[in-house]
Enzyme design. Structure first.
Site, short mmCIF file in Angstrom:
data_model
loop_
_atom_site.label_atom_id
_atom_site.label_comp_id
_atom_site.label_asym_id
_atom_site.label_seq_id
_atom_site.Cartn_x
_atom_site.Cartn_y
_atom_site.Cartn_z
N ARG A 27 0.83 -1.21 0.00
CA ARG A 27 0.00 0.00 0.00
C ARG A 27 0.87 1.26 0.00
NH1 ARG A 27 -4.57 0.46 4.53
NH2 ARG A 27 -2.79 1.00 5.84
N LYS A 65 -2.66 6.92 1.26
CA LYS A 65 -2.38 7.19 2.68
C LYS A 65 -1.26 8.23 2.72
CE LYS A 65 -2.17 4.63 7.02
NZ LYS A 65 -3.19 5.40 7.71
N GLU A 89 -16.20 6.41 6.32
CA GLU A 89 -15.38 5.77 7.35
C GLU A 89 -15.21 6.72 8.52
OE1 GLU A 89 -11.37 5.09 5.84
OE2 GLU A 89 -11.42 6.96 4.72
N1 PXG Z 1 -9.30 4.68 7.38
C1 PXG Z 1 -8.39 5.64 7.58
C2 PXG Z 1 -8.68 7.02 7.15
C3 PXG Z 1 -7.16 5.32 8.18
O1 PXG Z 1 -6.25 6.27 8.37
C4 PXG Z 1 -7.92 3.03 8.38
C5 PXG Z 1 -9.08 3.40 7.76
C6 PXG Z 1 -7.71 1.59 8.75
O2 PXG Z 1 -6.74 0.99 7.91
P1 PXG Z 1 -5.81 -0.20 8.40
O3 PXG Z 1 -4.99 -0.53 7.20
O4 PXG Z 1 -4.98 0.31 9.54
O5 PXG Z 1 -6.71 -1.29 8.80
C7 PXG Z 1 -6.92 3.99 8.60
C8 PXG Z 1 -5.65 3.61 9.25
C9 PXG Z 1 -2.73 6.62 13.65
C10 PXG Z 1 -3.02 5.47 12.79
O6 PXG Z 1 -1.67 6.63 14.27
C11 PXG Z 1 -3.95 5.57 11.79
C12 PXG Z 1 -4.20 4.49 10.99
C13 PXG Z 1 -3.54 3.31 11.20
C14 PXG Z 1 -2.61 3.23 12.21
C15 PXG Z 1 -2.35 4.30 13.02
O7 PXG Z 1 -3.56 7.54 13.71
N2 PXG Z 1 -5.11 4.64 10.02
#
Ligand code: PXG
Length: 296
Positions: A52, A151, A184
């Site tokens: 990703r 991301k 989301e």
């Molecule tokens: N939506 C958004 C907007 C995100 O930023 C997810 C969904 C979930 O994705 P994953 O791949 O983690 O299942 C995310 C993930 C943080 C932090 O420190 C943020 C995320 C992941 C890990 C840490 O704020 N966002």
């Protein structure tokens, strides 16, 4: 011994882990990142996170100055140097140092760093009692403006939503897209359960394709649910049996109230609890194993 940070090509002490004020990651949010976890000496879904990261960078025409294999080794090296078996890993690649114009061509080399530290777990009561959510006025980024599938270091859309949730006195925000469909939360994907069906929005509504989301879709199918990726509105959430969120930091977390409507019985639902249990069994299994180091 203090924290060691991987910066560009080597480990440095935390105090020496600094980037330039001319770095375009800072000046323009021009960069990409991943939040990853390790469980008992295994980096959960590391390959998927690296894929990703490279895909986000590709669309930004940002060249990551290291191969995927080398980056995998650098992540593990950072974990081992800090003697971490269970950790939160932040992997960041910025456009690098340039001038005060936004032209990325002025940045000759990307900046890369990896921070690995002890995980700050969500409070236990979130899992036991469930979260309270509210829909917020800030609309999720339009996919044709800044696609949420990237991301990137530009998280202000999410941060504004988080501020609005805090102002409303709830734990987390639900962002709608410009058409009013549910997308989301600020750092988690959303699911609802109705009977034996589990639904989550499709990527084209404007969401990050979460890695936890993919795992939970698979787990749901393996446990006899039919899984749908379909657009839906807040009404579908209000009238669901159960709602839960998924993400790297949160794992799976139940939701009990949205916009002052009680969801289901108002307590974490049985399907959510089942998935939470199955997910926790999986985390120390699926990913890249490294040599666990001593005690933490
Ligand atoms: N939506 C958004 C907007 C995100 O930023 C997810 C969904 C979930 O994705 P994953 O791949 O983690 O299942 C995310 C993930 C943080 C932090 O420190 C943020 C995320 C992941 C890990 C840490 O704020 N966002």
């Amino acid at each position: 011994m203090g924290l060691k940070i991987f910066l560009n090509d080597k480990l440095v002490d935390k105090k020496d882990a600094v980037v330039s004020v001319f770095d375009h990651g800072l000046l323009y949010g021009d960069g990409v990142f991943e939040g990853i976890r390790s469980y008992g000496g295994l980096v959960f879904k590391l390959r998927e996170h690296l894929d990703r990261l490279f895909e986000s960078a590709h669309t930004l025409t940002l060249e990551i100055p290291m191969s995927k294999n080398a980056l995998e080794k650098a992540v593990i090296q950072t974990l081992q140097a800090n003697r971490l078996n269970d950790a939160y890993i932040r992997l960041v690649v910025t456009r690098g140092t340039g001038d005060l114009g936004l032209d990325p061509r002025k940045c000759l080399r990307a900046t890369l760093f990896i921070i690995a530290d002890k995980i700050l777990l969500y409070p236990k009561e979130y899992y036991e009692k469930g979260l309270v959510l509210a829909t917020v006025p800030t609309v999720r980024n339009h996919p044709e403006a800044l696609n949420p599938q990237l991301k990137t270091l530009n998280y202000l859309n999410n941060i504004l939503a988080k501020i609005e949730a805090t102002n409303a006195g709830v734990n987390e925000a639900i962002l709608l897209n410009a058409q009013g469909y549910v997308t989301e939360c600020t750092g988690e994907n959303i699911f609802y359960v109705k009977g034996r069906e589990i639904t989550t929005p499709p990527p084209y509504v404007g969401i990050l394709k979460g890695i936890t989301r993919e795992v939970v879709m698979r787990l749901s199918k393996e446990n006899g649910f039919s899984v749908r990726e379909e657009v839906f509105t807040r009404h579908d959430l209000y009238t669901a049996d159960e709602v839960f969120l998924t993400g790297t930091a949160a794992e799976i977390v139940p939701v009990v109230k949205i916009d002052n409507r009680v969801i289901g019985a108002g307590i974490p639902g049985k399907s959510t609890l089942m998935l939470m249990k199955k997910f926790r069994k999986l985390t120390p299994k699926e990913g890249v194993r490294y040599r666990a180091v001593g005690r933490q």
